[in-house]
Design a protein around this motif. Structure first.
Motif, short mmCIF file in Angstrom:
data_model
loop_
_atom_site.label_atom_id
_atom_site.label_comp_id
_atom_site.label_asym_id
_atom_site.label_seq_id
_atom_site.Cartn_x
_atom_site.Cartn_y
_atom_site.Cartn_z
N GLY A 70 31.42 -0.58 26.57
CA GLY A 70 31.02 0.07 27.80
C GLY A 70 31.87 -0.38 28.98
O GLY A 70 33.09 -0.40 28.91
N MET A 71 31.21 -0.79 30.04
CA MET A 71 31.90 -1.31 31.22
C MET A 71 31.84 -2.82 31.29
O MET A 71 32.12 -3.42 32.35
N GLY A 72 31.47 -3.45 30.19
CA GLY A 72 31.55 -4.90 30.09
C GLY A 72 30.43 -5.68 30.73
O GLY A 72 30.49 -6.91 30.79
N PHE A 73 29.37 -5.01 31.21
CA PHE A 73 28.31 -5.73 31.91
C PHE A 73 27.56 -6.68 30.97
O PHE A 73 27.22 -7.80 31.35
N THR A 74 27.27 -6.23 29.74
CA THR A 74 26.59 -7.09 28.79
C THR A 74 27.47 -8.28 28.42
O THR A 74 27.00 -9.42 28.36
N LEU A 75 28.75 -8.03 28.18
CA LEU A 75 29.67 -9.11 27.85
C LEU A 75 29.75 -10.13 28.96
O LEU A 75 29.63 -11.35 28.73
N ARG A 76 29.94 -9.71 30.19
CA ARG A 76 30.08 -10.65 31.30
C ARG A 76 28.81 -11.46 31.50
O ARG A 76 28.86 -12.68 31.76
N ALA A 77 27.65 -10.82 31.37
CA ALA A 77 26.39 -11.55 31.54
C ALA A 77 26.19 -12.57 30.43
O ALA A 77 25.68 -13.67 30.67
N VAL A 98 38.56 0.30 25.26
CA VAL A 98 39.17 -1.02 25.41
C VAL A 98 40.38 -0.93 26.34
O VAL A 98 40.60 -1.79 27.20
N ALA A 99 41.17 0.13 26.19
CA ALA A 99 42.34 0.32 27.06
C ALA A 99 41.91 0.52 28.51
O ALA A 99 42.56 0.01 29.44
N TRP A 100 40.82 1.26 28.74
CA TRP A 100 40.32 1.44 30.10
C TRP A 100 39.90 0.09 30.70
O TRP A 100 40.10 -0.16 31.89
N ALA A 101 39.31 -0.76 29.86
CA ALA A 101 38.86 -2.06 30.34
C ALA A 101 40.03 -2.93 30.79
O ALA A 101 39.90 -3.74 31.72
N ARG A 102 41.17 -2.77 30.15
CA ARG A 102 42.35 -3.56 30.51
C ARG A 102 43.22 -2.85 31.54
O ARG A 102 44.15 -3.44 32.08
N GLY A 103 42.91 -1.56 31.78
CA GLY A 103 43.71 -0.77 32.71
C GLY A 103 42.97 -0.45 33.99
O GLY A 103 42.77 -1.32 34.82
N PRO A 104 42.51 0.80 34.15
CA PRO A 104 41.92 1.20 35.44
C PRO A 104 40.65 0.45 35.81
O PRO A 104 40.34 0.32 37.00
N MET A 105 39.90 -0.06 34.82
CA MET A 105 38.66 -0.77 35.12
C MET A 105 38.81 -2.28 35.03
O MET A 105 37.82 -3.02 34.93
N ALA A 106 40.03 -2.78 35.07
CA ALA A 106 40.26 -4.22 34.92
C ALA A 106 39.51 -5.04 35.97
O ALA A 106 39.02 -6.14 35.67
N GLU A 107 39.38 -4.52 37.18
CA GLU A 107 38.69 -5.26 38.24
C GLU A 107 37.21 -5.46 37.89
O GLU A 107 36.62 -6.49 38.21
N ILE A 108 36.61 -4.49 37.22
CA ILE A 108 35.21 -4.61 36.82
C ILE A 108 35.05 -5.68 35.75
O ILE A 108 34.09 -6.46 35.75
N PHE A 109 35.99 -5.75 34.83
CA PHE A 109 35.89 -6.68 33.70
C PHE A 109 36.24 -8.11 34.09
O PHE A 109 35.83 -9.05 33.41
N LYS A 110 36.99 -8.28 35.17
CA LYS A 110 37.28 -9.61 35.72
C LYS A 110 37.78 -10.60 34.67
O LYS A 110 37.37 -11.76 34.63
N LEU A 113 37.66 -10.06 28.85
CA LEU A 113 38.22 -9.84 27.51
C LEU A 113 39.23 -10.92 27.14
O LEU A 113 39.57 -11.07 25.95
N ASP A 114 39.72 -11.66 28.12
CA ASP A 114 40.67 -12.73 27.86
C ASP A 114 40.00 -14.10 27.73
O ASP A 114 40.68 -15.10 27.53
N ASP A 115 38.69 -14.13 27.84
CA ASP A 115 37.95 -15.38 27.66
C ASP A 115 38.19 -15.87 26.22
O ASP A 115 38.12 -15.08 25.27
N PRO A 116 38.51 -17.15 26.02
CA PRO A 116 38.82 -17.65 24.67
C PRO A 116 37.66 -17.53 23.70
O PRO A 116 37.87 -17.61 22.48
N ARG A 117 36.46 -17.31 24.19
CA ARG A 117 35.30 -17.15 23.30
C ARG A 117 35.20 -15.74 22.71
O ARG A 117 34.42 -15.51 21.79
N VAL A 118 36.00 -14.82 23.24
CA VAL A 118 35.81 -13.39 22.94
C VAL A 118 36.84 -12.88 21.95
O VAL A 118 38.04 -13.17 22.05
N ARG A 119 36.34 -12.08 21.00
CA ARG A 119 37.20 -11.32 20.08
C ARG A 119 36.78 -9.87 20.14
O ARG A 119 35.58 -9.57 20.08
N VAL A 120 37.72 -8.97 20.28
CA VAL A 120 37.43 -7.53 20.31
C VAL A 120 37.69 -6.94 18.93
O VAL A 120 38.78 -7.10 18.37
N HIS A 121 36.70 -6.26 18.40
CA HIS A 121 36.81 -5.56 17.11
C HIS A 121 36.80 -4.06 17.39
O HIS A 121 35.77 -3.52 17.82
#
Length: 223
Positions: A70-77, A98-110, A113-121
């Motif tokens: 989604g927009m990463g709200f669950t992940l960030r929380a 995933v591309a949107w999260a790293r591109g136009p919505m990168a500011e929202i994801f803060k 996705l680069d947190d060392p605890r996170v893996r994207v499948h």
């Protein structure tokens, strides 16, 4: 008023399209005329994470699965409250999200996705659950519109008896399956109970304490 601008279109495996739109600093992901998510409304998605993580707060090195980026709200929380040694897998079916999260919505994801605890499948969360027996302390599902889906009929397989049993098998002892929904579903509550879960149903709001649409989160504990 600033008009909406369409940024991208992404095909959903199995049919359908997602549209990413922007108006100023606000983003929206649409399916047809239905808005699936909006960057101004994060309260219930954040509650999905905080309620789940509270359930497993005493687990050492917790392993968590989030179904739907989604927009990463669950992940960030989740990252905000999980310990440094946690492992978090985010399963997202549509690569463009995933591309949107790293591109136009990168500011929202803060940078989440680069947190060392996170893996994207990038793939079907249901398939990942079925091939991961005894792996997760918490499974958080924010897929489609909840048990009464909009985007893919195959998502129903997450919420039927077969899907619930697969989630139960994938959970460790005293783990929790948490499910977000846009509204109540008494039949789903009964399926959870019949599948052997201890069930708590939590009403929440799209914009948290500030109100908004009423949503539901099920917390289903593995006995």
């Amino acid at each position: 008023m600033i008009p909406w601008k369409q940024l991208d279109i992404a095909s959903i495996p199995g049919g359908g399209e997602l549209r990413l739109k922007q108006r100023g600093t606000e983003f929206s992901i649409m399916l047809g005329t239905n808005e699936l998510m909006n960057s101004r409304l994060s309260g219930s998605e954040e509650a999905l994470a905080t309620l789940s993580c509270e359930h497993i707060k005493d687990k050492k090195r917790p392993v968590v699965l989030i179904g739907g980026l989604g927009m990463g709200f669950t992940l960030r929380a989740a990252l905000a409250v999980l310990p440094d040694d946690a492992e978090v897998t985010v399963a997202e079916l549509v690569p463009a999200v995933v591309a949107w999260a790293r591109g136009p919505m990168a500011e929202i994801f803060k940078g989440s996705l680069d947190d060392p605890r996170v893996r994207v499948h990038e793939g079907d969360v249901g398939a990942l659950i079925r091939t991961s027996p005894g792996k997760f302390d918490a499974i958080m599902l924010d897929v489609d519109n909840g048990p009464d889906g909009l985007t893919r009929t195959s998502n129903d397989g997450l919420y039927d008896f077969g899907g619930l049993n697969a989630s139960k098998v994938a959970l460790r002892a005293n783990g929790v399956l948490a499910v977000w929904s846009s509204g109540p579903d008494a039949g789903f509550t009964r399926r959870l109970q019949s599948s052997g879960f201890a069930v708590k149903e939590v009403n929440t709001r799209a914009n948290g304490k500030r109100g908004g649409a009423r949503h539901v989160i099920w917390l289903a504990s593995k006995r």
